[in-house]
Design an enzyme around this catalytic site. Sequence first.
Site, PDB file in Angstrom:
ATOM      1  N   LYS A 196      38.210 -43.841 -20.944  1.00 40.58           N
ATOM      2  CA  LYS A 196      39.247 -42.958 -20.412  1.00 40.58           C
ATOM      3  C   LYS A 196      40.540 -43.748 -20.418  1.00 40.58           C
ATOM      4  CE  LYS A 196      41.504 -42.203 -17.142  1.00 40.58           C
ATOM      5  NZ  LYS A 196      42.850 -41.857 -17.635  1.00 40.58           N
ATOM      6  N   GLU A 199      46.605 -41.594 -19.647  1.00 40.67           N
ATOM      7  CA  GLU A 199      47.036 -40.257 -20.070  1.00 40.67           C
ATOM      8  C   GLU A 199      48.507 -40.271 -20.500  1.00 40.67           C
ATOM      9  OE1 GLU A 199      46.375 -41.326 -17.134  1.00 40.67           O
ATOM     10  OE2 GLU A 199      47.950 -40.720 -15.718  1.00 40.67           O
ATOM     11  N   ARG A 200      49.187 -41.419 -20.288  1.00 38.21           N
ATOM     12  CA  ARG A 200      50.600 -41.437 -20.633  1.00 38.21           C
ATOM     13  C   ARG A 200      50.844 -41.833 -22.084  1.00 38.21           C
ATOM     14  NH1 ARG A 200      53.217 -44.040 -15.304  1.00 38.21           N
ATOM     15  NH2 ARG A 200      51.191 -44.978 -14.959  1.00 38.21           N
ATOM     16  N   SER A 249      46.794 -50.414 -11.776  1.00 35.33           N
ATOM     17  CA  SER A 249      47.512 -50.751 -10.544  1.00 35.33           C
ATOM     18  C   SER A 249      46.565 -51.044  -9.382  1.00 35.33           C
ATOM     19  CB  SER A 249      48.439 -49.589 -10.187  1.00 35.33           C
ATOM     20  OG  SER A 249      47.655 -48.461  -9.899  1.00 35.33           O
ATOM     21  N   CYS A 304      51.583 -57.239 -17.218  1.00 34.35           N
ATOM     22  CA  CYS A 304      50.998 -57.783 -15.988  1.00 34.35           C
ATOM     23  C   CYS A 304      51.160 -59.286 -15.951  1.00 34.35           C
ATOM     24  CB  CYS A 304      49.533 -57.414 -15.881  1.00 34.35           C
ATOM     25  SG  CYS A 304      48.564 -58.243 -17.113  1.00 34.35           S
ATOM     26  N   GLU A 404      55.284 -55.513  -6.787  1.00 32.82           N
ATOM     27  CA  GLU A 404      55.366 -55.675  -8.240  1.00 32.82           C
ATOM     28  C   GLU A 404      56.434 -54.711  -8.751  1.00 32.82           C
ATOM     29  OE1 GLU A 404      52.051 -54.033 -10.534  1.00 32.82           O
ATOM     30  OE2 GLU A 404      52.140 -55.780 -11.847  1.00 32.82           O
TER      31      GLU A 404
END
Length: 519
Positions: A196, A199-200, A249, A304, A404
């Site tokens: 999965k 979705e962006r 995240s 990251c 962050e």
Amino acid sequence: ANGSKRTYSIFNDAVAETENTAEPYKYKNFINGEWRESKATEWIDVRNPATNEVVARVPCSTQEEMEEAVESAKTAFQTWKKTSVMHRQRILFELANLIRTHMHDVAKLITREQGKTLADADGDVLRGLQVVEYATGVPTQLVGGTLGQVAADMDTYMYRQPLGVTAGISPFNFPAMIPLWMFPMAMATGNTSVMKCSERDPGAAMALVELARQAGVPPGVVNVIHGTKNAVDFICTNPDIKAISFVGSDHVGKHIYELGCKHGKRVQSNMGAKNHGVIMPDANKEYTLNQLVGAAFGAAGQRCMALSTAVFVGESKAWMPEIMERAKKLKVSAGKEPNTDVGPVISPEAQKRIEGLIQSAIDEGAEVILDGRGVSVNGYEKGNFIGPTIITNVKPHMRCYKEEIFGPVMVCMEVDTLDDAIELVNANMYGNGTAIFTNNGATARKYQMESECGQIGINVPIPVPLPMFSFTGNKGSIRGDLNFYGKAGIDFLTQQKTITSLWRQEDADNDISATNFPK
Ligand code: NAD
């Protein structure tokens, strides 16, 4: 022309280029080796961050579709786990070959949906490809162990077996590399998987899964479903999924770790970061400043492992104005424009959040010596752009330090000694990566030994280990105890089985076979 749809031929049904089309391309599920249209009622727009145009739509896969995907992975596992390890290796060689051949096409998809420059997008694919190449060594990596003579006539030996159906849930910022941390390693070790992706920007992962199909990965070994929380919760609670690899995240990572563990799964969850670069006054100045600028503002700070916090020790603080001069020269534009240094951030919401954090720094008494808010980019007025931003005089209690930022923002702090720097870095809740810039070996060694971060660069700003090691973030940057790829990745994806066998010398001496087969 309107209504026309040009499909990337190599990517077949997985992804299509849809600029100038009336109807954005609808991404499909990949189930049992087929690209299947979703019956979803809910769809999510994928937008080009440089223009905010809708370039595709992603379905929120239905419950039935998600169940089909797991069922197909479960069925495929029964045969895949019995394939020879050399067979799986050959498919991985083919996959690596196809990815290398089509790298730039995948990179273009990344730039269109994620926004990063084409050079960064090439790097995104390349770093993932290195994991696939590492996975081609799986026959060696799966070698177990034997200890002879643990008792009279008794031996113990161990081999590694796959877990079954595994799942991968990936973030937006490395849309090729991170999916490639996941399904190729799962495949190599004899598992099947349900992916999965973010979705962006799912395009790159869809292209890579299509390349896996073309490489000869059998139906059901890799499947793709789409969605957000609903799909994630489905994965965390489905009893047939044995392990979950997550990158993203903090709040999502903790949720997945807790829910997945509660349902008896192995979970590896890589989360947020705040990476410090410690700048000693004895460092090579030119080199260090160039590295700092690249590591803070490259990929618009959406890494990251971005070096987002500069810690100036003693006299090195005098270098700050020069960092600003360099940062000012960076070109902010769409990732596909030549010579762009800083592309857009992923969404208008992200832009607003980052701008809010910059404002909070001012409100809390820090100083913004370079303010990238309100930057205007010719030809891309609707894009989510923020120019390089430098905040000085930052104190540990400020929001811009505690949170962050994940944008092109460098936070600058000053300390007197190396010990102070170590104390500051170790007090931070995160422990993904850090770097020290110095020409003194003893200083570097002290930092390497005493820093609590999991990935340390010595004069290397973004110390992401190659896949023969593992991605070893630490502290608040990870939940779970087995890292991605490398030896730890193999451990995560396999279970050890030990056999203890007794073949008694006494029985051989009695020569039982002789009674059956007279000489
Ligand atoms: P994200 O957590 O928003 O999304 C990651 C995945 O979780 C996506 O697939 C998304 O669909 C899903 N998701 C989103 N909201 C959800 C919800 N409420 N419930 C369940 N699932 C949900 O992360 P992102 O914004 O895509 O990625 C950026 C973050 O990822 C940053 O914090 C960054 O530091 C982190 N990151 C960490 C590493 C690492 O290795 N430590 C690497 C890359 C990125």
